[in-house]
Design a protein around this motif. Structure first.
Motif, short mmCIF file in Angstrom:
data_model
loop_
_atom_site.label_atom_id
_atom_site.label_comp_id
_atom_site.label_asym_id
_atom_site.label_seq_id
_atom_site.Cartn_x
_atom_site.Cartn_y
_atom_site.Cartn_z
N GLU A 13 -2.14 -8.91 6.56
CA GLU A 13 -0.74 -8.53 6.73
C GLU A 13 -0.26 -7.53 5.68
O GLU A 13 0.80 -6.92 5.84
CB GLU A 13 0.15 -9.77 6.72
CG GLU A 13 0.07 -10.59 5.44
CD GLU A 13 0.87 -11.89 5.54
OE1 GLU A 13 2.05 -11.82 5.95
OE2 GLU A 13 0.30 -12.96 5.21
N ILE A 60 -2.72 -5.30 3.70
CA ILE A 60 -3.68 -4.28 3.31
C ILE A 60 -3.29 -2.88 3.76
O ILE A 60 -3.52 -1.90 3.04
CB ILE A 60 -5.10 -4.64 3.82
CG1 ILE A 60 -6.14 -3.63 3.30
CG2 ILE A 60 -5.13 -4.73 5.34
CD1 ILE A 60 -6.24 -3.55 1.81
N GLU A 61 -2.66 -2.75 4.91
CA GLU A 61 -2.29 -1.41 5.39
C GLU A 61 -1.24 -0.78 4.47
O GLU A 61 -1.31 0.41 4.16
CB GLU A 61 -1.78 -1.49 6.82
CG GLU A 61 -2.86 -1.82 7.83
CD GLU A 61 -2.30 -2.09 9.20
OE1 GLU A 61 -2.76 -1.45 10.17
OE2 GLU A 61 -1.40 -2.95 9.32
N GLN A 62 -0.27 -1.58 4.02
CA GLN A 62 0.74 -1.05 3.10
C GLN A 62 0.10 -0.65 1.78
O GLN A 62 0.46 0.37 1.19
CB GLN A 62 1.85 -2.07 2.86
CG GLN A 62 2.97 -1.54 1.97
CD GLN A 62 4.08 -2.54 1.73
OE1 GLN A 62 3.90 -3.75 1.95
NE2 GLN A 62 5.24 -2.07 1.29
N ILE A 76 -2.99 0.40 1.26
CA ILE A 76 -3.75 1.64 1.45
C ILE A 76 -2.80 2.82 1.63
O ILE A 76 -3.02 3.91 1.06
CB ILE A 76 -4.70 1.51 2.65
CG1 ILE A 76 -5.79 0.48 2.35
CG2 ILE A 76 -5.34 2.87 2.98
CD1 ILE A 76 -6.71 0.19 3.51
N ARG A 77 -1.73 2.63 2.39
CA ARG A 77 -0.78 3.73 2.59
C ARG A 77 -0.17 4.17 1.27
O ARG A 77 0.07 5.36 1.05
CB ARG A 77 0.32 3.31 3.58
CG ARG A 77 -0.10 3.36 5.04
CD ARG A 77 1.12 3.34 5.95
NE ARG A 77 1.94 2.15 5.74
CZ ARG A 77 1.78 1.00 6.39
NH1 ARG A 77 0.81 0.90 7.29
NH2 ARG A 77 2.56 -0.03 6.15
N GLN A 109 -2.59 6.49 -0.13
CA GLN A 109 -2.64 7.75 0.62
C GLN A 109 -1.43 8.63 0.33
O GLN A 109 -1.52 9.85 0.43
CB GLN A 109 -2.71 7.45 2.12
CG GLN A 109 -4.02 6.81 2.56
CD GLN A 109 -3.99 6.39 4.02
OE1 GLN A 109 -2.98 5.87 4.51
NE2 GLN A 109 -5.09 6.61 4.73
N GLY A 123 -8.22 -8.26 8.43
CA GLY A 123 -8.10 -7.23 7.42
C GLY A 123 -9.17 -6.15 7.50
O GLY A 123 -8.86 -4.95 7.51
N LYS A 132 -8.60 -3.71 10.31
CA LYS A 132 -7.51 -2.78 10.05
C LYS A 132 -7.96 -1.67 9.11
O LYS A 132 -7.58 -0.50 9.28
CB LYS A 132 -6.31 -3.53 9.46
CG LYS A 132 -5.63 -4.47 10.45
CD LYS A 132 -4.38 -5.10 9.85
CE LYS A 132 -3.64 -5.94 10.89
NZ LYS A 132 -2.39 -6.53 10.36
N VAL A 133 -8.77 -2.01 8.12
CA VAL A 133 -9.28 -1.00 7.20
C VAL A 133 -10.19 -0.03 7.95
O VAL A 133 -10.10 1.19 7.75
CB VAL A 133 -10.05 -1.66 6.03
CG1 VAL A 133 -10.73 -0.59 5.17
CG2 VAL A 133 -9.11 -2.50 5.18
N MET A 176 -8.20 2.51 9.79
CA MET A 176 -7.64 3.52 8.90
C MET A 176 -8.73 4.46 8.39
O MET A 176 -8.51 5.65 8.21
CB MET A 176 -6.91 2.86 7.73
CG MET A 176 -5.73 1.99 8.16
SD MET A 176 -4.83 1.26 6.75
CE MET A 176 -3.87 2.68 6.20
#
Length: 337
Positions: A24, A26-28, A30-31, A34, A54, A57-58, A61
């Motif tokens: 829930e 990991i995307e934030q 990584i962003r 980025q 997770g 989702k990685v 991306m």
């Protein structure tokens, strides 16, 4: 520390993110890497045996950003995952980010501006605690005392606490290797242990802005254990750090003095249980490290810390009666766990 790649300026920095069941968040995380104003060279996510979505989702991306490298492996703990990431990195600088934390856009750029001055073993930013939704919460974080400089001695003695998360740190890869990487067998204190070992190779820089967001999760280990267990982990962390220099008599004496409040923090929860107090003495007296044994060389030394702590608490209560109510309330809350 800056490279030119395909027409754009890239920071010669690799980011290492250990991932364990943080789908829930990991995307934030990584962003936030980025979106750095100083784009990093690579983003190394080390999947530490996650059982949730997770890694998927990685991977999604990574299909859109060639800088993202996903390393899969069994669950061995955050320190082992960080070490795998360090060994996979190729840039001279490494930044750490936990999978549930995130950065402000200029975090790396601000640290690079400091590190490029040369000579620093590592730098860290200040940090702000956020809840699971990413909103600021009033939880104090150990971000260093402005009146205490971040020297090697102050860090290894715990007088200057580096921010309580690796997510705030940018350091040199060669020093991480020279220091011997993170202590994988330790459950608590491995971050402090690493920062102390790095600090012996050069000064430490602090960026006085809260550019790191540390997520406070209700199901985290530190929130699920008792106050006594947290105090005991702090004491063990101090011994873990001090063991590297316990052959230095002057340092060992300084360590003994600095450890007194941590030892008392454990003792006060055992005042009503002489048996558990004796067990604490026995553990320290026979500790495998001299940095532990020096805290309980004999019963009298151990008892002096008890008297010191009781005296400090009594003076505090006499000067501030409301402190008694606070301590009583905390005691009742801990017993209700």
């Amino acid at each position: 520390m800056m490279l030119k790649r395909q027409g754009c300026i890239v920071a010669d920095v690799d980011v290492v993110i250990p991932l364990y069941n943080c789908a829930e968040f990991i995307e934030q995380a990584i962003r936030s890497v980025q979106e750095q104003t100083a784009p990093v060279k690579s983003i190394i996510i080390v999947n530490d045996g996650s059982t949730d979505a997770g890694p998927q989702k990685v991977a999604a991306m990574a299909a859109k950003d060639k800088r993202i490298l996903l390393l899969n492996g069994p669950n061995q703990g955050a320190s082992a995952a960080r070490n795998r990431g360090i060994l996979a990195a190729s840039s001279p600088l490494v930044a750490f980010l936990d999978a549930d934390d995130f950065w402000e856009p200029d975090k790396i750029a601000r640290q690079l501006a400091v590190m490029e001055q040369g000579g620093f073993s590592f730098s860290h930013t200040l940090a702000e605690a956020v809840d699971e939704q990413g909103h600021p919460v009033n939880v104090p974080l150990h971000t260093g005392n402005e009146d205490v400089p971040p020297t090697f001695d102050n860090i290894r003695l715990g007088l200057y606490p580096v921010v309580g998360s690796a997510s705030a740190v940018l350091t040199r890869r060669d020093l991480l290797l020279r220091a011997g990487l993170f202590a994988e067998r330790e459950k608590f204190g491995e971050d402090w242990d690493m920062w102390a070992r790095l600090a012996q190779y050069g000064p430490v820089a602090r960026v006085d802005s809260p550019l790191t967001r540390i997520r406070i999760r209700l199901n985290s280990v530190q929130h699920s254990i008792s106050a006594e267990a947290r105090a005991l982990s702090r004491l063990h962390s101090r011994i873990l750090v001090a063991r590297h220099w316990e052959d230095d008599p002057d340092f060992l004496r300084a360590h003994e003095r600095a450890a007194r409040p941590d030892l008392w923090a454990v003792m006060r929860w055992r005042l009503s249980s002489p048996a558990s107090m004796r067990e604490l003495y026995r553990q320290l007296h026979g500790h495998r490290h001299a940095a532990g044994r020096v805290l309980a060389r004999n019963p009298w030394d151990f008892f002096r810390v008890l008297l010191w702590g009781c005296g400090i608490t009594l003076r505090t209560i006499l000067t501030s009666p409301s402190e008694l109510l606070r301590l009583w309330g905390r005691l009742r809350a801990e017993r209700a766990r």
